[in-house]
Scaffold this active site. Structure first.
Site, mmCIF file in Angstrom:
data_model
loop_
_atom_site.group_PDB
_atom_site.id
_atom_site.type_symbol
_atom_site.label_atom_id
_atom_site.label_comp_id
_atom_site.label_asym_id
_atom_site.label_seq_id
_atom_site.Cartn_x
_atom_site.Cartn_y
_atom_site.Cartn_z
ATOM 1 C CB ALA A 134 -0.941 -0.016 1.198
ATOM 2 C CD GLU A 137 -0.864 8.778 0.791
ATOM 3 O OE1 GLU A 137 -1.123 10.012 0.740
ATOM 4 O OE2 GLU A 137 -0.184 8.249 1.684
ATOM 5 C CD GLU A 371 4.956 -3.499 -9.717
ATOM 6 O OE1 GLU A 371 6.168 -3.689 -9.860
ATOM 7 O OE2 GLU A 371 4.147 -4.400 -9.439
HETATM 8 C C1 FAD Z 1 -4.805 -2.167 -11.611
HETATM 9 C C2 FAD Z 1 -3.928 -1.338 -10.707
HETATM 10 C C3 FAD Z 1 -3.365 -1.918 -9.583
HETATM 11 C C4 FAD Z 1 -2.578 -1.135 -8.713
HETATM 12 N N1 FAD Z 1 -2.080 -1.727 -7.575
HETATM 13 C C5 FAD Z 1 -1.378 -0.952 -6.687
HETATM 14 C C6 FAD Z 1 -0.919 -1.532 -5.451
HETATM 15 O O1 FAD Z 1 -1.098 -2.718 -5.179
HETATM 16 N N2 FAD Z 1 -0.284 -0.715 -4.579
HETATM 17 C C7 FAD Z 1 -0.063 0.597 -4.832
HETATM 18 O O2 FAD Z 1 0.524 1.277 -3.988
HETATM 19 N N3 FAD Z 1 -0.488 1.172 -6.002
HETATM 20 C C8 FAD Z 1 -1.138 0.430 -6.924
HETATM 21 N N4 FAD Z 1 -1.595 0.990 -8.106
HETATM 22 C C9 FAD Z 1 -1.393 2.416 -8.344
HETATM 23 C C10 FAD Z 1 -0.353 2.711 -9.396
HETATM 24 O O3 FAD Z 1 0.933 2.460 -8.925
HETATM 25 C C11 FAD Z 1 -0.568 4.170 -9.851
HETATM 26 O O4 FAD Z 1 -1.792 4.195 -10.582
HETATM 27 C C12 FAD Z 1 0.571 4.702 -10.696
HETATM 28 O O5 FAD Z 1 1.730 4.912 -9.897
HETATM 29 C C13 FAD Z 1 0.198 6.032 -11.380
HETATM 30 O O6 FAD Z 1 -0.314 6.932 -10.455
HETATM 31 P P1 FAD Z 1 -1.712 7.669 -10.765
HETATM 32 O O7 FAD Z 1 -2.729 6.663 -11.134
HETATM 33 O O8 FAD Z 1 -2.008 8.558 -9.616
HETATM 34 O O9 FAD Z 1 -1.433 8.532 -12.059
HETATM 35 P P2 FAD Z 1 -0.717 9.958 -12.108
HETATM 36 O O10 FAD Z 1 0.450 10.001 -11.193
HETATM 37 O O11 FAD Z 1 -1.772 10.982 -11.986
HETATM 38 O O12 FAD Z 1 -0.185 9.949 -13.601
HETATM 39 C C14 FAD Z 1 -1.089 10.006 -14.731
HETATM 40 C C15 FAD Z 1 -0.301 9.843 -15.982
HETATM 41 O O13 FAD Z 1 0.593 10.924 -16.127
HETATM 42 C C16 FAD Z 1 1.700 10.515 -16.903
HETATM 43 N N5 FAD Z 1 2.930 10.932 -16.235
HETATM 44 C C17 FAD Z 1 3.340 10.619 -14.994
HETATM 45 N N6 FAD Z 1 4.512 11.219 -14.712
HETATM 46 C C18 FAD Z 1 4.842 11.938 -15.808
HETATM 47 C C19 FAD Z 1 5.928 12.788 -16.169
HETATM 48 N N7 FAD Z 1 6.933 13.006 -15.307
HETATM 49 N N8 FAD Z 1 5.937 13.368 -17.386
HETATM 50 C C20 FAD Z 1 4.927 13.161 -18.262
HETATM 51 N N9 FAD Z 1 3.883 12.359 -17.995
HETATM 52 C C21 FAD Z 1 3.827 11.762 -16.786
HETATM 53 C C22 FAD Z 1 1.590 8.992 -17.084
HETATM 54 O O14 FAD Z 1 1.087 8.697 -18.369
HETATM 55 C C23 FAD Z 1 0.583 8.601 -16.031
HETATM 56 O O15 FAD Z 1 -0.155 7.442 -16.396
HETATM 57 C C24 FAD Z 1 -2.349 0.226 -9.002
HETATM 58 C C25 FAD Z 1 -2.899 0.796 -10.165
HETATM 59 C C26 FAD Z 1 -3.684 0.030 -11.015
HETATM 60 C C27 FAD Z 1 -4.258 0.673 -12.250
#
Ligand code: FAD
Length: 391
Positions: A134, A137, A371
Site C-alpha cells: 500500500a 494515494e 509500478e
Molecule cells: C490495476 C492497478 C493496480 C494497482 N495496484 C497498486 C498496489 O497494489 N499498490 C499501490 O501502492 N499502487 C497500486 N496501483 C497504483 C499505481 O501504482 C498508480 O496508478 C501509478 O503509480 C500512477 O499513479 P496515478 O494513477 O495517480 O497517475 P498519475 O500520477 O496521476 O499519472 C497520470 C499519468 O501521467 C503521466 N505521467 C506521470 N509522470 C509523468 C511525467 N513526469 N511526465 C509526463 N507524464 C507523466 C503517465 O502517463 C501517467 O499514467 C495500481 C494501479 C492500477 C491501475
C-alpha cells in the site's frame, strides 16, 4: 498448436537447466490446474488461486529466504519472471495472485526482523496469508514522495491517519505493507514502512474499486489506526528507499507478465490466421497478415531479450535500475500493440466479451500504468544515462 509450443527462448544463455525444468513443471501444472476464464466472484477466485499456487509450491519463488519458506535465500529473478510469463499466458488473475504475494511481502523479506519474517513469510509462501503493498494515494501516484498518510509514535504504538488507493488485494489481504509519513524530513526522506494486519483497529476498506480487468482493488482508510511499535518495518525514515528496492525486484516481472499476455495473443492470432478462410485462401496466406505476424513475433523477442537481460543481471547482484525500466517500458507497450493486432486479426470474434484476445486487451492496459507508468520509466532511463554527464 499447444499454448507452450515455442520454448526456444529458454535456450538463451540467460538461463540454467533449473530454469528450463522450472518452466516445464509450471507449464504442466498450469495447463492442468488453471482455468482459462474465471467466475464472477473475483475475491473467491483469487483466494483459491493463492491457495493452489501455495500448495503447488510455486509461491516459494515469490518469497526470499529459505528459512522462511522461500525457494532460495534471495529471490531468483529469472524464475520469478518465468513464473509470471507462464501464468499470464494462462490467466491474468493467476499471474496477479502470484505476483501480489511477492510484491506484498517483498519489503518484509528485504528489511524485516527475524520475528517479522517468521510471522509472515512462511504463510505467504504456503498461500495461507494474502499480502498487499500500500503505497499509492489519491494525491500521490507517479509522484509517490508526495504521500500524506501519517504515522506518529505514541508510547508503544504507532497511530496511522490517512488513506491509500488502488491497492491490489485490498479487501481480501490478511496484511498490508503500508508506507506512511513519519516526518523525519520532507519528501522522500520522511517516509516509513509498517505491517498492518487486516483486523487492526481504525483500519477499514473505504471503497472497493472495479477495473476493466477485474482484480481485488480498494481504497483503504486509516483513522486513529493503532498498531504495535514492533510493526515498523526497517528503520524509521527509510520507507521510500525500501519501497523502491521492492519495486526494483518486481518491475522486471511486470515486463514478464506482459510477455505472457503477448505470447498468448500471438498464439491466438496464429490459430485464427491459419484457419480463417477468405477470398479462396486463408488469412495467413496474405502478405499483409504475414508482415503483421512478423512484427508481432519480433516485438515479443525484443521485449523478451530486454526482460531476461534485466532478470539475469539482477541475479548477478548488479544494479538493474536502467535495464528493468527498459524492460518494463518495452514489454508492456509491445504487448499492447501485439494484443491489438491479434484482436484485429480475429475480426468480430476478437471483441466478443470473454474471448481470449478480448480478455488480454483488458488485462494488458493497467501494466502500462502501475509500478511506474511508461513515461516514468522513460524518465528513469534518461536519468541513469545522464548521470555524471552534465558539465
Ligand atoms: C490495476 C492497478 C493496480 C494497482 N495496484 C497498486 C498496489 O497494489 N499498490 C499501490 O501502492 N499502487 C497500486 N496501483 C497504483 C499505481 O501504482 C498508480 O496508478 C501509478 O503509480 C500512477 O499513479 P496515478 O494513477 O495517480 O497517475 P498519475 O500520477 O496521476 O499519472 C497520470 C499519468 O501521467 C503521466 N505521467 C506521470 N509522470 C509523468 C511525467 N513526469 N511526465 C509526463 N507524464 C507523466 C503517465 O502517463 C501517467 O499514467 C495500481 C494501479 C492500477 C491501475
Amino acid at each position: 498448436m499447444t499454448l507452450a509450443a515455442d520454448r526456444t527462448w529458454l535456450d538463451w544463455p540467460f538461463f540454467e537447466d533449473r530454469h528450463r525444468a522450472f518452466e516445464r513443471d509450471l507449464e504442466a501444472w498450469a495447463a492442468k490446474t488453471i482455468a482459462d476464464d474465471h467466475g464472477a466472484d473475483i475475491d473467491a477466485e483469487c483466494r483459491s488461486l493463492v491457495k493452489a499456487l501455495g500448495a503447488g509450491g510455486w509461491l516459494a519463488h515469490a518469497v526470499g529466504g529459505k528459512a522462511y519458506g522461500g525457494a532460495g535465500d534471495a529471490i531468483d529473478t529469472r524464475a520469478l519472471c518465468i513464473a509470471r510469463e507462464t501464468l499470464a499466458r494462462h490467466s491474468g488473475l493467476a499471474d496477479f495472485a502470484f505476483a501480489m504475494q511477492g510484491l506484498g511481502s517483498g519489503a518484509i523479506g528485504l528489511a524485516g526482523t527475524d520475528a517479522q519474517k517468521r510471522a509472515y513469510l512462511p504463510r505467504v509462501a504456503k498461500g495461507e496469508a494474502i499480502a498487499a503493498f500500500a503505497l499509492s494515494e489519491p494525491g500521490a501516484g507517479s509522484d509517490v514522495a508526495a504521500l500524506e498518510c501519517a504515522a506518529s509514535l505514541e508510547g508503544d504504538e504507532y497511530v496511522l491517519d490517512g488513506e491509500k488507493t488502488w491497492i491490489s488485494n485490498g479487501g481480501i489481504a490478511d496484511f498490508y505493507v503500508v508506507f506512511a509519513r513519519t516526518a523525519e524530513a520532507p519528501g522522500s526522506r520522511g517516509i516509513s514502512a509498517f505491517i498492518v494486519d487486516a483486523g487492526a483497529p481504525g483500519f477499514t476498506i473505504a471503497q472497493r474499486i472495479e477495473v476493466i480487468a477485474p482484480h481485488p482493488l480498494a481504497r483503504l482508510a486509516f483513522k486513529d489506526c493503532r498498531i504495535p511499535r514492533a510493526s515498523l518495518l526497517g528503520a524509521s525514515g527509510q520507507g521510500f528507499k525500501l519501497a523502491m528496492q521492492t519495486l526494483d525486484i518486481f518491475r522486471t516481472s511486470v515486463a514478464a507478465a506482459a510477455l505472457g499476455f503477448a505470447r498468448r495473443a500471438l498464439h491466438e492470432a496464429m490459430a485464427r490466421a491459419t484457419s480463417r478462410e477468405m477470398f479462396g485462401e486463408t488469412l495467413a496466406d496474405f502478405q499483409i497478415t504475414q508482415s503483421k505476424l512478423a512484427q508481432m513475433a519480433t516485438g515479443i523477442d525484443a521485449a523478451a531479450l530486454l526482460t531476461y537481460r534485466a532478470a539475469w543481471q539482477r541475479d548477478q547482484g548488479r544494479s538493474v535500475t536502467r535495464e528493468a525500466a527498459m524492460a518494463k517500458m518495452t514489454a508492456t507497450e509491445t504487448a499492447q500493440q501485439v494484443i491489438d493486432s491479434a484482436v484485429q486479426m480475429c475480426g468480430a470474434l476478437g471483441v466478443v466479451s470473454g474471448a481470449p484476445v478480448e480478455r488480454l486487451y483488458r488485462e494488458i492496459r493497467a501494466l502500462r500504468i502501475y509500478e511506474g507508468a511508461t513515461e516514468v520509466q522513460g524518465l528513469i532511463i534518461a536519468r541513469e544515462m545522464l548521470k555524471g554527464s552534465k558539465a
